[in-house]
Design a protein around this motif. Structure first.
Motif, mmCIF file in Angstrom:
data_model
loop_
_atom_site.group_PDB
_atom_site.id
_atom_site.type_symbol
_atom_site.label_atom_id
_atom_site.label_comp_id
_atom_site.label_asym_id
_atom_site.label_seq_id
_atom_site.Cartn_x
_atom_site.Cartn_y
_atom_site.Cartn_z
ATOM 1 N N GLU A 195 0.793 -1.227 0.000
ATOM 2 C CA GLU A 195 0.000 0.000 0.000
ATOM 3 C C GLU A 195 0.829 1.282 0.000
ATOM 4 O OE1 GLU A 195 -3.968 -1.539 2.247
ATOM 5 O OE2 GLU A 195 -1.995 -1.956 3.022
ATOM 6 N N ASN A 196 2.078 1.176 -0.388
ATOM 7 C CA ASN A 196 2.884 2.390 -0.577
ATOM 8 C C ASN A 196 2.428 3.094 -1.844
ATOM 9 O OD1 ASN A 196 4.496 1.117 1.415
ATOM 10 N ND2 ASN A 196 6.264 2.285 0.669
ATOM 11 N N GLU A 197 2.810 4.376 -1.941
ATOM 12 C CA GLU A 197 2.335 5.088 -3.132
ATOM 13 C C GLU A 197 2.961 4.546 -4.426
ATOM 14 O OE1 GLU A 197 4.403 9.174 -3.345
ATOM 15 O OE2 GLU A 197 4.015 8.818 -1.226
ATOM 16 N N ASP A 198 4.176 3.993 -4.328
ATOM 17 C CA ASP A 198 4.749 3.434 -5.563
ATOM 18 C C ASP A 198 4.729 1.909 -5.571
ATOM 19 O OD1 ASP A 198 6.678 3.139 -3.667
ATOM 20 O OD2 ASP A 198 8.355 3.737 -4.956
ATOM 21 N N SER A 199 3.846 1.322 -4.781
ATOM 22 C CA SER A 199 3.701 -0.141 -4.815
ATOM 23 C C SER A 199 3.012 -0.576 -6.100
ATOM 24 C CB SER A 199 2.813 -0.617 -3.658
ATOM 25 O OG SER A 199 3.347 -0.249 -2.423
ATOM 26 N N ALA A 200 3.274 -1.814 -6.495
ATOM 27 C CA ALA A 200 2.496 -2.391 -7.586
ATOM 28 C C ALA A 200 1.117 -2.720 -7.012
ATOM 29 C CB ALA A 200 3.174 -3.656 -8.094
ATOM 30 N N GLU A 201 0.084 -2.402 -7.768
ATOM 31 C CA GLU A 201 -1.269 -2.641 -7.269
ATOM 32 C C GLU A 201 -1.554 -4.140 -7.219
ATOM 33 O OE1 GLU A 201 -5.660 -0.741 -7.995
ATOM 34 O OE2 GLU A 201 -4.034 -0.206 -9.349
ATOM 35 N N THR A 202 -2.076 -4.601 -6.100
ATOM 36 C CA THR A 202 -2.323 -6.046 -5.970
ATOM 37 C C THR A 202 -3.808 -6.321 -5.753
ATOM 38 O OG1 THR A 202 -2.083 -6.013 -3.574
ATOM 39 C CG2 THR A 202 -0.090 -6.400 -4.858
ATOM 40 N N GLY A 203 -4.176 -7.562 -6.008
ATOM 41 C CA GLY A 203 -5.530 -8.005 -5.713
ATOM 42 C C GLY A 203 -6.586 -7.481 -6.666
ATOM 43 N N VAL A 204 -6.127 -6.790 -7.711
ATOM 44 C CA VAL A 204 -7.100 -6.258 -8.655
ATOM 45 C C VAL A 204 -7.155 -7.169 -9.873
ATOM 46 C CG1 VAL A 204 -6.953 -3.833 -8.040
ATOM 47 C CG2 VAL A 204 -5.255 -4.818 -9.572
ATOM 48 N N VAL A 205 -8.264 -7.123 -10.563
ATOM 49 C CA VAL A 205 -8.359 -7.924 -11.784
ATOM 50 C C VAL A 205 -7.452 -7.270 -12.830
ATOM 51 C CG1 VAL A 205 -9.871 -8.747 -13.614
ATOM 52 C CG2 VAL A 205 -10.711 -8.576 -11.265
ATOM 53 N N GLU A 206 -6.585 -8.100 -13.377
ATOM 54 C CA GLU A 206 -5.613 -7.545 -14.312
ATOM 55 C C GLU A 206 -6.259 -7.270 -15.653
ATOM 56 O OE1 GLU A 206 -1.101 -9.069 -13.488
ATOM 57 O OE2 GLU A 206 -2.454 -10.250 -14.684
ATOM 58 N N THR A 207 -6.139 -6.017 -16.091
ATOM 59 C CA THR A 207 -6.691 -5.714 -17.399
ATOM 60 C C THR A 207 -5.572 -5.247 -18.321
ATOM 61 O OG1 THR A 207 -7.156 -3.524 -16.530
ATOM 62 C CG2 THR A 207 -8.998 -5.068 -16.659
ATOM 63 N N THR A 208 -4.484 -4.854 -17.688
ATOM 64 C CA THR A 208 -3.408 -4.250 -18.458
ATOM 65 C C THR A 208 -2.687 -5.268 -19.347
ATOM 66 O OG1 THR A 208 -1.273 -3.207 -18.285
ATOM 67 C CG2 THR A 208 -2.014 -4.397 -16.367
ATOM 68 N N LYS A 209 -2.323 -4.792 -20.507
ATOM 69 C CA LYS A 209 -1.611 -5.674 -21.426
ATOM 70 C C LYS A 209 -0.154 -5.238 -21.571
ATOM 71 C CE LYS A 209 -5.267 -7.670 -24.197
ATOM 72 N NZ LYS A 209 -6.189 -7.616 -23.088
ATOM 73 N N VAL A 210 0.211 -4.260 -20.780
ATOM 74 C CA VAL A 210 1.588 -3.759 -20.914
ATOM 75 C C VAL A 210 2.429 -4.135 -19.703
ATOM 76 C CG1 VAL A 210 1.018 -1.812 -22.387
ATOM 77 C CG2 VAL A 210 0.914 -1.539 -19.911
ATOM 78 N N HIS A 211 3.735 -4.124 -19.923
ATOM 79 C CA HIS A 211 4.656 -4.400 -18.831
ATOM 80 C C HIS A 211 5.044 -3.078 -18.189
ATOM 81 C CE1 HIS A 211 6.327 -4.225 -22.840
ATOM 82 N NE2 HIS A 211 7.455 -3.740 -22.363
ATOM 83 N N LYS A 212 5.243 -3.126 -16.893
ATOM 84 C CA LYS A 212 5.536 -1.885 -16.192
ATOM 85 C C LYS A 212 6.730 -2.077 -15.258
ATOM 86 C CE LYS A 212 3.707 1.613 -13.240
ATOM 87 N NZ LYS A 212 2.821 2.054 -12.236
ATOM 88 N N ALA A 213 7.622 -1.076 -15.241
ATOM 89 C CA ALA A 213 8.843 -1.192 -14.433
ATOM 90 C C ALA A 213 8.631 -0.639 -13.029
ATOM 91 C CB ALA A 213 9.976 -0.435 -15.108
ATOM 92 N N TYR A 214 9.175 -1.355 -12.046
ATOM 93 C CA TYR A 214 9.203 -0.864 -10.664
ATOM 94 C C TYR A 214 10.650 -0.818 -10.199
ATOM 95 C CZ TYR A 214 4.198 -1.418 -10.651
ATOM 96 O OH TYR A 214 2.874 -1.296 -10.951
ATOM 97 N N PRO A 215 11.244 0.385 -10.255
ATOM 98 C CA PRO A 215 12.653 0.480 -9.862
ATOM 99 C C PRO A 215 12.830 0.507 -8.345
ATOM 100 C CG PRO A 215 11.860 2.597 -10.690
ATOM 101 C CD PRO A 215 10.702 1.658 -10.741
ATOM 102 N N TYR A 216 13.986 0.067 -7.893
ATOM 103 C CA TYR A 216 14.340 0.238 -6.482
ATOM 104 C C TYR A 216 14.629 1.712 -6.251
ATOM 105 C CZ TYR A 216 14.683 -4.710 -5.436
ATOM 106 O OH TYR A 216 14.392 -6.025 -5.207
ATOM 107 N N LYS A 217 14.151 2.234 -5.153
ATOM 108 C CA LYS A 217 14.281 3.658 -4.889
ATOM 109 C C LYS A 217 15.753 4.095 -4.853
ATOM 110 C CE LYS A 217 11.613 6.829 -2.139
ATOM 111 N NZ LYS A 217 10.833 6.962 -0.926
#
Ligand SMILES: Nc1nc2c(ncn2[C@@H]2O[C@H](COP(=O)(O)OP(=O)(O)O)[C@@H](O)[C@H]2O)c(=O)[nH]1
Ligand SMILES: [Mg+2]
Length: 398
Positions: A67-89
């Protein structure tokens, strides 16, 4: 000064680095090396079926909650078809990539890999939260065909365990073995030799195979990528704590030489006639790095408190090192000035034996040895603090 303080030194590495250079140019090279080391890129692809726990894994691997502001969203139905980067701060060149879910009706592994630009990734982590399926097999096969590496993770182990606990015949090891066997057989069917499967709970990473996964990835990465992964990872097990310490130890002599070798500011010593020439900012930044990598910074302690149920105060109570407060210039200067003269002398003498020209530096071997000792002791202290914090977090309340 104990003999073991010298055991961490790779004398051959130092000799090799200085073999063909005079000291100033060696110092220049060391500076470049250290700068590049932190800029190494590492791209890790996280893939698997929708709902398997990819996003949760990404957050856990980055040491943040869901639940951080830059967390990957979890528990949601995935609709996205794109890949997304999550860098280490702290290490934005290390990125975890959240890939779209696999196993949709028209799933084609080769098209999928093209779409997510597979060339970019250093390796893939395939996450399954249930039985081994055809889509896992197709994807694994295709990744190997593309000459990339994959690690197979079976997630949500905690859920399996708690479901089985309701049975009278409950036996944890038997459940773990059965889950592992199912995945291994699936991978063997597509021709993977001696497949390894990592059982994980993202809700409790230190349990099960997380450590083994991390270690395996580390060993299989090229040398220059290992270091940055090691530093970026959250400090969640005692083994990782120890490996982080080892990775940082290797840089101490380089930092000491750099700090003493560049135009440095004189710091008068308490016992008068001598002064050190040290670039204090190098120490400040390295010590801050120690804090972050050992997850001793306020945000990490808070997160550990949230997951362990121990208050931040309880965790802080086991941090005994003299530097478990804020790092700043004044504090570093105090530490440098407070180094035991005898110990500094011993270290200086030791290094003079194989760093030709050290004695002729403006700042001299004295400064080198003082920085060396300051970093070495700080690292020992903070690694010990971090170890104690982990142990305290794992303790069950009485
Ligand atoms: N029990 C348990 N639940 C998990 C675990 N990992 C993820 N989940 C849950 O599984 C659901 C799907 O997770 P999510 O990360 O959004 O999956 P994604 O679609 O693959 O990104 C969420 O409700 C998570 O909280 C785990 O290790 N254990
Ligand atoms: Mg997701």
């Amino acid at each position: 000064m104990d003999f073991e303080d010298f055991e961490i030194i790779d004398v051959d590495e130092i000799k090799e680095a200085l073999a063909h250079e005079d000291l100033p140019s060696a110092v220049g090279k060391i500076k470049d090396y250290l700068e590049q080391q932190d800029r190494v890129e590492l791209n890790i692809a996280i893939t698997g079926e929708s709902g398997s726990g990819k996003s949760t894994f990404i957050n856990a691997f980055r040491g943040i909650g869901d639940e951080n502001e830059d967390s990957a969203e979890t528990g949601v139905v995935e609709t996205t078809k794109v890949h997304k980067a999550y860098p280490y701060k702290k290490y934005p060149n290390v990125k975890l990539w959240d890939l779209p879910g696999i196993g949709t009706p028209n799933f084609k592994a080769d098209e999928y890999l093209q779409r997510v630009e597979f060339q970019r990734y250093d390796f893939f982590i395939i996450i399954a939260s249930d039985r081994f399926r055809e889509c896992h097999a197709h994807l694994a096969e295709e990744i190997v065909k593309m000459h990339k590496r994959f690690y197979f993770v079976r997630s949500k182990i905690d859920a399996n365990i708690s479901a089985e606990k309701r049975k009278k015949t409950f036996n944890e090891q038997r459940i773990l073995d059965a889950i592992r066997k199912d995945c291994i057989e699936g991978l063997e069917r597509i021709g993977v030799k001696s497949p390894v499967v990592f059982l994980i709970s993202c809700f409790d990473l230190p349990l099960y195979d997380f450590n083994h996964l991390e270690e395996t990835i580390e060993v299989e990465l090229p040398q220059h990528k290992r270091h940055v992964l090691m530093l970026a990872l959250p400090n969640i097990t005692l083994e990782i704590n120890e490996r982080k310490k080892k990775a940082l130890e290797k840089n101490i002599w380089k930092l000491a030489l750099l700090s003493a070798g560049v135009a440095a500011v004189p710091i008068p010593l308490l016992n008068a006639a001598l002064s050190l020439h040290v670039d204090v900012s190098i120490l400040v930044s390295e010590l801050s790095k120690y804090y972050d990598t050992f997850s001793l910074d306020p945000a990490s302690l808070q997160r550990l408190s949230d997951t362990s149920g121990k208050s931040v105060k309880e965790l802080k109570a086991v941090m005994k090192s003299p530097i478990s407060k804020e790092i700043n210039k004044e504090m570093v200067i105090k530490m440098l000035a407070g180094c035991s003269f005898v110990a500094v002398d011993t270290v200086a003498e030791y290094f003079l034996g194989f760093i030709p020209g050290l004695g002729s530096l403006a700042s001299g071997s004295l400064s080198f040895a003082t920085v060396y000792l300051t970093l070495k002791h700080s690292l020992d202290w903070l690694a010990k603090d971090a170890h104690n914090v982990l142990v305290a977090a794992l303790e069950t309340p009485v």
